[in-house]
Write an enzyme that holds these catalytic residues in place. Structure first.
Site, PDB file in Angstrom:
ATOM      1  N   HIS A  85      90.108  21.296  55.490  1.00  0.00           N
ATOM      2  CA  HIS A  85      90.963  20.899  56.849  1.00  0.00           C
ATOM      3  C   HIS A  85      92.296  22.077  56.607  1.00  0.00           C
ATOM      4  CE1 HIS A  85      89.362  16.158  56.965  1.00  0.00           C
ATOM      5  NE2 HIS A  85      89.142  16.876  58.239  1.00  0.00           N
ATOM      6  N   LYS A  97      81.606  22.518  61.188  1.00  0.00           N
ATOM      7  CA  LYS A  97      80.965  22.036  60.679  1.00  0.00           C
ATOM      8  C   LYS A  97      80.185  20.845  62.095  1.00  0.00           C
ATOM      9  CE  LYS A  97      81.572  17.974  57.868  1.00  0.00           C
ATOM     10  NZ  LYS A  97      80.639  17.492  58.874  1.00  0.00           N
ATOM     11  N   GLN A 124      85.794   7.066  69.183  1.00  0.00           N
ATOM     12  CA  GLN A 124      84.640   7.807  69.222  1.00  0.00           C
ATOM     13  C   GLN A 124      83.201   7.148  67.949  1.00  0.00           C
ATOM     14  OE1 GLN A 124      87.012  11.095  67.504  1.00  0.00           O
ATOM     15  NE2 GLN A 124      85.562  11.741  66.154  1.00  0.00           N
TER      16      GLN A 124
HETATM   17  O1  PAF Z   1      86.744  16.170  64.026  1.00  0.00           O
HETATM   18  C1  PAF Z   1      87.402  15.357  64.532  1.00  0.00           C
HETATM   19  O2  PAF Z   1      88.087  15.093  63.057  1.00  0.00           O
HETATM   20  C2  PAF Z   1      87.399  14.079  64.947  1.00  0.00           C
HETATM   21  O3  PAF Z   1      85.953  14.007  66.294  1.00  0.00           O
HETATM   22  C3  PAF Z   1      88.476  14.770  66.428  1.00  0.00           C
HETATM   23  C4  PAF Z   1      88.446  16.423  66.600  1.00  0.00           C
HETATM   24  C5  PAF Z   1      89.897  14.742  65.745  1.00  0.00           C
HETATM   25  C6  PAF Z   1      88.724  14.017  66.968  1.00  0.00           C
HETATM   26  O4  PAF Z   1      88.859  12.967  66.305  1.00  0.00           O
END
Ligand code: PAF
Length: 300
Positions: A55, A169, A79
């Site tokens: 990140h 990734k 998700q």
């Molecule tokens: O890659 C992620 O961390 C998540 O899928 C995202 C893009 C923040 C969406 O929740």
């Protein structure tokens, strides 16, 4: 404004760390209009928190390319196809904010609640991503990309950044987000960023911190196998390479292969016949003690 315990918690994080942490879209919108008045460019790095060096590399890129960088931290329930995975997903807002502060104390954090994003209806919208959503992760994680599409579109509508940063990734996710902005004519530049790896090759992921030591030690085998697969792909057919990778994992005691696919970078469809005009990538998903790890590598 209601001042619930959650708001008090965020206010405390703000106060202790002296960083701007917004928790509601109304705060964000006020902030955005002040930026527009000053003609400042905004870069957004969407995350689910549990921030790591992967990140940080996205955030550093955003800092270089924008006047203002915003990091959203939101564990998106829609998700996750697996309730346990959602429950166990690491949540560490204070540590995340501290890490961001070391990168630049001017970074803006948006850490909304589920209600702020979903307005009381925590449900994914249905999308068509022209078939990208049915391959690989889509096959094994039902509805996953509808959830990702829903939250990313929502974040884009709220934040309206000029640039948004995503890691390679999750290469399939990156291609799907490119498709999302294209199909919905969302005027945001999507920036894909290289995979950040530990010195042993393991791709950085928030899930790595859940690995027990012996699995953490075993996990770099994933990237090692990808690199050899890439070498083999130079001279051998895709079928031979796929078979070779399967055999490597059959012999492995700790890592369980879910899929290994060589696919066209654009369509993400599995390769049929090698063509020098196309770009290919190898994609892999592996279970280590119930923890799902994914990785990929460009082949040509
Ligand atoms: O890659 C992620 O961390 C998540 O899928 C995202 C893009 C923040 C969406 O929740």
């Amino acid at each position: 404004m209601q001042f619930g315990t959650k708001n008090i918690k965020f206010a405390a994080v703000n106060f202790i760390l002296k960083m701007t942490v917004f928790t509601t879209k109304s705060e964000i919108q006020k902030f955005i209009s002040s930026l527009n008045d000053k003609n400042k460019t905004l870069g957004l790095v969407p995350t689910m928190g549990a921030l790591h060096e992967g990140h940080s590399s996205l955030v550093k890129k955003a800092l270089q390319e924008n006047d203002v960088t915003m990091v959203s931290i939101f564990v998106n329930p829609t998700q996750f196809d697996n309730k346990e995975d959602l429950e166990k997903y690491p949540r560490s807002l204070k540590t995340d904010v501290l890490l961001l502060k070391t990168l630049d104390p001017n970074i803006i954090v948006y850490a909304p609640s589920v209600d702020d994003i979903y307005n009381g209806q925590t449900k994914a919208q249905k999308f068509s991503f022209d078939g990208l959503e049915f391959e690989m992760e889509g096959e094994f994680r039902t509805g996953h990309f509808d959830g990702v599409g829903t939250v990313v579109k929502r974040l884009f509508e709220i934040v309206k950044p000029k640039h948004a940063y995503f890691g390679e990734k999750d290469f399939q996710q990156l291609q799907i987000i490119r498709k999302l902005v294209d199909k919905h004519q969302i005027p945001i530049n999507i920036k894909g960023c290289k995979i950040h790896r530990a010195s042993n090759g393991l791709a950085m992921s928030s899930r790595n911190e859940r690995l027990k030591p012996k699995y953490k030690e075993a996990a770099p085998f994933i990237y090692k196998t990808l690199k050899t697969a890439k070498e083999k792909f130079g001279t051998k057919s895709a079928t031979v390479v796929v078979e070779w990778v399967k055999q490597q994992f059959e012999k492995h005691d700790l890592l369980k292969l879910e899929y290994f696919t060589i696919a066209d970078t654009k369509t993400l469809k599995p390769i049929k016949r090698k063509s020098s005009k196309k770009n290919y990538r190898a994609f892999i998903a592996v279970y280590a003690d119930g923890i799902r790890l994914i990785d990929n590598i460009a082949l040509n």
